[in-house]
Design a protein around this motif. Sequence first.
Motif, mmCIF file in Angstrom:
data_model
loop_
_atom_site.group_PDB
_atom_site.id
_atom_site.type_symbol
_atom_site.label_atom_id
_atom_site.label_comp_id
_atom_site.label_asym_id
_atom_site.label_seq_id
_atom_site.Cartn_x
_atom_site.Cartn_y
_atom_site.Cartn_z
ATOM 1 N N VAL A 184 0.080 -8.134 4.572
ATOM 2 C CA VAL A 184 0.414 -6.280 3.497
ATOM 3 C C VAL A 184 1.687 -5.522 4.377
ATOM 4 C CG1 VAL A 184 -0.578 -4.400 3.898
ATOM 5 C CG2 VAL A 184 -2.067 -6.154 3.708
ATOM 6 N N GLU A 185 2.093 -4.179 3.442
ATOM 7 C CA GLU A 185 3.289 -3.917 3.524
ATOM 8 C C GLU A 185 3.331 -2.013 3.338
ATOM 9 O OE1 GLU A 185 7.503 -5.146 2.794
ATOM 10 O OE2 GLU A 185 6.987 -6.864 2.689
ATOM 11 N N HIS A 186 3.270 -1.267 3.780
ATOM 12 C CA HIS A 186 3.264 0.163 3.901
ATOM 13 C C HIS A 186 4.183 1.431 3.384
ATOM 14 C CE1 HIS A 186 2.065 4.140 5.819
ATOM 15 N NE2 HIS A 186 1.457 3.619 4.658
ATOM 16 N N ALA A 187 3.886 1.877 2.017
ATOM 17 C CA ALA A 187 5.314 3.037 2.423
ATOM 18 C C ALA A 187 4.200 3.768 2.034
ATOM 19 C CB ALA A 187 6.089 2.400 0.443
ATOM 20 N N ALA A 188 4.835 4.840 2.581
ATOM 21 C CA ALA A 188 4.207 6.405 2.768
ATOM 22 C C ALA A 188 4.672 7.775 2.071
ATOM 23 C CB ALA A 188 4.492 7.195 4.324
ATOM 24 N N LEU B 66 -1.050 -1.105 -4.197
ATOM 25 C CA LEU B 66 -2.081 -0.549 -4.802
ATOM 26 C C LEU B 66 -1.656 1.183 -4.200
ATOM 27 C CD1 LEU B 66 -5.533 -2.036 -1.841
ATOM 28 C CD2 LEU B 66 -4.841 -1.643 -4.220
ATOM 29 N N LEU B 67 -1.820 2.305 -4.776
ATOM 30 C CA LEU B 67 -0.855 3.262 -5.498
ATOM 31 C C LEU B 67 -1.789 4.978 -5.446
ATOM 32 C CD1 LEU B 67 1.823 5.080 -5.940
ATOM 33 C CD2 LEU B 67 1.278 3.992 -8.291
ATOM 34 N N ASP B 68 -1.701 5.414 -4.481
ATOM 35 C CA ASP B 68 -2.130 6.896 -4.525
ATOM 36 C C ASP B 68 -0.960 7.501 -5.825
ATOM 37 O OD1 ASP B 68 -3.661 8.803 -3.600
ATOM 38 O OD2 ASP B 68 -2.234 8.671 -1.750
ATOM 39 N N VAL B 69 -2.141 8.743 -5.716
ATOM 40 C CA VAL B 69 -1.563 9.175 -6.895
ATOM 41 C C VAL B 69 -0.838 10.606 -6.687
ATOM 42 C CG1 VAL B 69 -1.789 11.086 -9.057
ATOM 43 C CG2 VAL B 69 -3.581 8.847 -8.872
ATOM 44 N N LEU B 70 -1.344 11.637 -4.589
ATOM 45 C CA LEU B 70 -0.513 12.541 -4.945
ATOM 46 C C LEU B 70 0.389 11.694 -3.598
ATOM 47 C CD1 LEU B 70 -3.488 14.956 -4.793
ATOM 48 C CD2 LEU B 70 -1.635 14.615 -6.584
ATOM 49 N N LEU B 71 1.078 11.955 -3.949
ATOM 50 C CA LEU B 71 2.568 11.496 -3.104
ATOM 51 C C LEU B 71 3.861 12.187 -3.003
ATOM 52 C CD1 LEU B 71 2.541 7.446 -3.843
ATOM 53 C CD2 LEU B 71 1.987 8.383 -1.896
ATOM 54 N N PRO B 72 4.056 12.235 -1.750
ATOM 55 C CA PRO B 72 5.675 13.128 -1.598
ATOM 56 C C PRO B 72 6.705 12.623 -1.980
ATOM 57 C CG PRO B 72 5.189 12.545 0.281
ATOM 58 C CD PRO B 72 3.128 11.958 -0.562
ATOM 59 N N GLN B 73 7.560 12.709 -2.372
ATOM 60 C CA GLN B 73 8.916 12.636 -3.637
ATOM 61 C C GLN B 73 8.393 12.290 -4.784
ATOM 62 O OE1 GLN B 73 11.431 9.990 -1.346
ATOM 63 N NE2 GLN B 73 11.250 11.332 0.334
ATOM 64 N N PHE B 74 8.313 10.734 -5.320
ATOM 65 C CA PHE B 74 7.507 10.840 -6.154
ATOM 66 C C PHE B 74 6.026 10.885 -5.902
ATOM 67 C CE2 PHE B 74 11.589 7.974 -6.865
ATOM 68 C CZ PHE B 74 12.163 9.293 -8.001
ATOM 69 N N ASN B 75 5.871 10.848 -7.411
ATOM 70 C CA ASN B 75 3.986 10.692 -6.999
ATOM 71 C C ASN B 75 3.477 10.000 -7.705
ATOM 72 O OD1 ASN B 75 3.178 11.368 -10.256
ATOM 73 N ND2 ASN B 75 3.695 13.426 -10.053
ATOM 74 N N GLY B 76 2.199 9.534 -7.977
ATOM 75 C CA GLY B 76 1.441 7.908 -8.227
ATOM 76 C C GLY B 76 2.356 7.907 -9.941
ATOM 77 N N MET B 77 1.549 9.244 -10.459
ATOM 78 C CA MET B 77 2.190 8.762 -12.031
ATOM 79 C C MET B 77 3.954 8.936 -12.520
ATOM 80 S SD MET B 77 -0.764 9.095 -12.879
ATOM 81 C CE MET B 77 -1.779 10.290 -13.718
ATOM 82 N N LYS C 186 -4.205 7.669 8.021
ATOM 83 C CA LYS C 186 -5.609 6.373 8.600
ATOM 84 C C LYS C 186 -5.916 5.916 7.655
ATOM 85 C CE LYS C 186 -6.805 10.167 12.470
ATOM 86 N NZ LYS C 186 -7.308 11.301 12.742
ATOM 87 N N ILE C 187 -5.859 6.484 6.653
ATOM 88 C CA ILE C 187 -6.505 5.534 5.160
ATOM 89 C C ILE C 187 -5.140 4.420 5.223
ATOM 90 C CG2 ILE C 187 -6.424 5.591 2.956
ATOM 91 C CD1 ILE C 187 -6.945 8.376 3.226
ATOM 92 N N ALA C 188 -4.312 4.444 5.495
ATOM 93 C CA ALA C 188 -3.241 3.603 5.181
ATOM 94 C C ALA C 188 -3.817 2.341 6.441
ATOM 95 C CB ALA C 188 -2.370 3.888 5.276
ATOM 96 N N ARG C 189 -3.546 2.632 7.233
ATOM 97 C CA ARG C 189 -3.923 1.860 8.567
ATOM 98 C C ARG C 189 -5.653 1.253 9.013
ATOM 99 N NH1 ARG C 189 -1.851 -0.944 11.567
ATOM 100 N NH2 ARG C 189 -2.776 -1.596 13.440
ATOM 101 N N PHE C 190 -6.436 2.148 7.629
ATOM 102 C CA PHE C 190 -7.602 1.174 7.625
ATOM 103 C C PHE C 190 -7.281 0.410 6.602
ATOM 104 C CE2 PHE C 190 -11.746 1.437 6.009
ATOM 105 C CZ PHE C 190 -12.766 0.706 6.371
ATOM 106 N N ILE D 93 0.529 -0.568 -0.025
ATOM 107 C CA ILE D 93 -0.061 0.062 0.032
ATOM 108 C C ILE D 93 0.661 1.295 -0.015
ATOM 109 C CG2 ILE D 93 -1.697 0.785 1.145
ATOM 110 C CD1 ILE D 93 -2.712 -1.117 2.212
ATOM 111 N N VAL D 94 0.394 2.656 -0.667
ATOM 112 C CA VAL D 94 1.523 3.606 -1.024
ATOM 113 C C VAL D 94 0.419 4.638 -0.868
ATOM 114 C CG1 VAL D 94 2.788 4.687 -2.394
ATOM 115 C CG2 VAL D 94 3.028 2.316 -2.939
#
Length: 62
Positions: free
Chosen positions: A28-32, A50-61, A12-16, A6-7
Amino acid sequence: MARILIVEDEEKIARFVTLELEHEGYQVEHAADGRTAVDLALERDYDLILLDVLLPQFNGME
């Protein structure tokens, strides 16, 4: 057992999502952030990312 990464930068969303998937029997593993996600994806095998699009450092795109 299927492995899922899970990226997601919102903790809170990642934990849920993590709790729900673990309850269903997935490992499951998680990257923030994008950099951590890329590093994990290159060194481990995942059945699903499972990849979020708006992320710090590199975005999901990227």
